[in-house]
Design an enzyme around this catalytic site. Sequence first.
Site, PDB file in Angstrom:
ATOM      1  N   LYS A  53     -77.757   0.447 -39.852  1.00 59.89           N
ATOM      2  CA  LYS A  53     -76.972   1.679 -39.705  1.00 59.89           C
ATOM      3  C   LYS A  53     -76.075   1.880 -40.935  1.00 59.89           C
ATOM      4  CE  LYS A  53     -77.331   1.538 -34.708  1.00 59.89           C
ATOM      5  NZ  LYS A  53     -76.750   1.229 -33.394  1.00 59.89           N
ATOM      6  N   GLN A  97     -71.418  -1.467 -30.968  1.00 64.47           N
ATOM      7  CA  GLN A  97     -72.793  -1.905 -30.754  1.00 64.47           C
ATOM      8  C   GLN A  97     -72.923  -2.616 -29.411  1.00 64.47           C
ATOM      9  OE1 GLN A  97     -75.335  -1.049 -32.694  1.00 64.47           O
ATOM     10  NE2 GLN A  97     -76.877  -2.185 -31.541  1.00 64.47           N
ATOM     11  N   ASP A 120     -72.167   8.006 -30.108  1.00 71.58           N
ATOM     12  CA  ASP A 120     -73.234   7.528 -29.214  1.00 71.58           C
ATOM     13  C   ASP A 120     -73.367   8.413 -27.974  1.00 71.58           C
ATOM     14  OD1 ASP A 120     -74.801   5.295 -29.940  1.00 71.58           O
ATOM     15  OD2 ASP A 120     -73.052   3.984 -29.790  1.00 71.58           O
TER      16      ASP A 120
HETATM   17  N1  GUN Z   1     -77.737  -1.045 -28.655  1.00 74.02           N
HETATM   18  C1  GUN Z   1     -79.037  -0.666 -28.661  1.00 74.02           C
HETATM   19  N2  GUN Z   1     -79.158   0.644 -28.977  1.00 74.02           N
HETATM   20  C2  GUN Z   1     -77.902   1.101 -29.169  1.00 74.02           C
HETATM   21  C3  GUN Z   1     -77.373   2.384 -29.526  1.00 74.02           C
HETATM   22  O1  GUN Z   1     -78.087   3.387 -29.700  1.00 74.02           O
HETATM   23  N3  GUN Z   1     -76.014   2.452 -29.644  1.00 74.02           N
HETATM   24  C4  GUN Z   1     -75.207   1.367 -29.416  1.00 74.02           C
HETATM   25  N4  GUN Z   1     -73.890   1.553 -29.538  1.00 74.02           N
HETATM   26  N5  GUN Z   1     -75.673   0.185 -29.091  1.00 74.02           N
HETATM   27  C5  GUN Z   1     -77.004   0.043 -28.974  1.00 74.02           C
END
Ligand code: GUN
Length: 288
Positions: A53, A97, A120
């Site tokens: 990311k 995350q 998110d």
């Molecule tokens: N863990 C797996 N996919 C995601 C996501 O799209 N966002 C977040 N914050 N954690 C994740």
Amino acid sequence: MVGTKIDGVLVASSVKERVRNAVSELKSRGVEPCLATILVGDNQASATYVKNKHKACADVGILTKDHKLPATTSQEEMNELLSTLNSDESIHGILVQLPLPKQLGEFETTSRISPIKDVDGLTPYNVGLLSLGKAILKACTPSGIIELFDYYKIDLEGKNVAVINRSNLLGKPLYHLLLQRNATVTTCHSKTKNLQKICHDSDIIITGVGDRTRFTLTPEMIHDGAIVIDVATTRHDEKLVGDCDFDKIIQKASFASPVPGGVGPMTIAMLLKNTVTAASLSESIVRR
Ligand code: GUN
């Protein structure tokens, strides 16, 4: 008839190009879009996702602030950091995350993120807006899947869609986005009866189980010409795999997304898009 591969790398690069232009425009107006990430503990897969990311942000000119917390972080410490980031005007997006260590509640944590920084789409406010069809910041993977349908001109109206996942990050937000496109959505999970029949009766199957020992979507389970979107990414025999074998499913499907190279790149592209949207939102609030 062999179907068409849904190329997530290609579609993500077109989204990223739009984001890059939006970032330049914001910068010319004095706004430096910035995403703060919080990674708790030492889950290797999560660390890799966060690293990717950050790389993608750098690639389009978005700044990042990296917060790595020990696995023993308390809820109070997490809340304090979120409160600091919420009030920091140089931060436009906040991503925690997931999954989190046991002592940290997922709801307790994500619901503390300021809704205008919620890249998110996980806060109660943004989830509520999504269910009302009014969301601006939407969960990244579901909105990435809609972007794939749009790119390949796959019309969702009246289609029977089976979603094999009911999580807050995937199945639930995807339900709303598909419904808004007038699809008929069946949300399936571990207790669903007649999953094989539901899949066979569906025009589109979106699968995100992520455990080959429990579930594999086989060509026998879909009808000729069905569309398959594979959202799962798990390590199996040192390889990244989804819920189906792409080479087999594409022999029967009209469209299918591979793993890797399907939905994964879209999740990141939509995170970049949400960060730019959040930066624009903050600007309009500051200006008011
Ligand atoms: N863990 C797996 N996919 C995601 C996501 O799209 N966002 C977040 N914050 N954690 C994740």
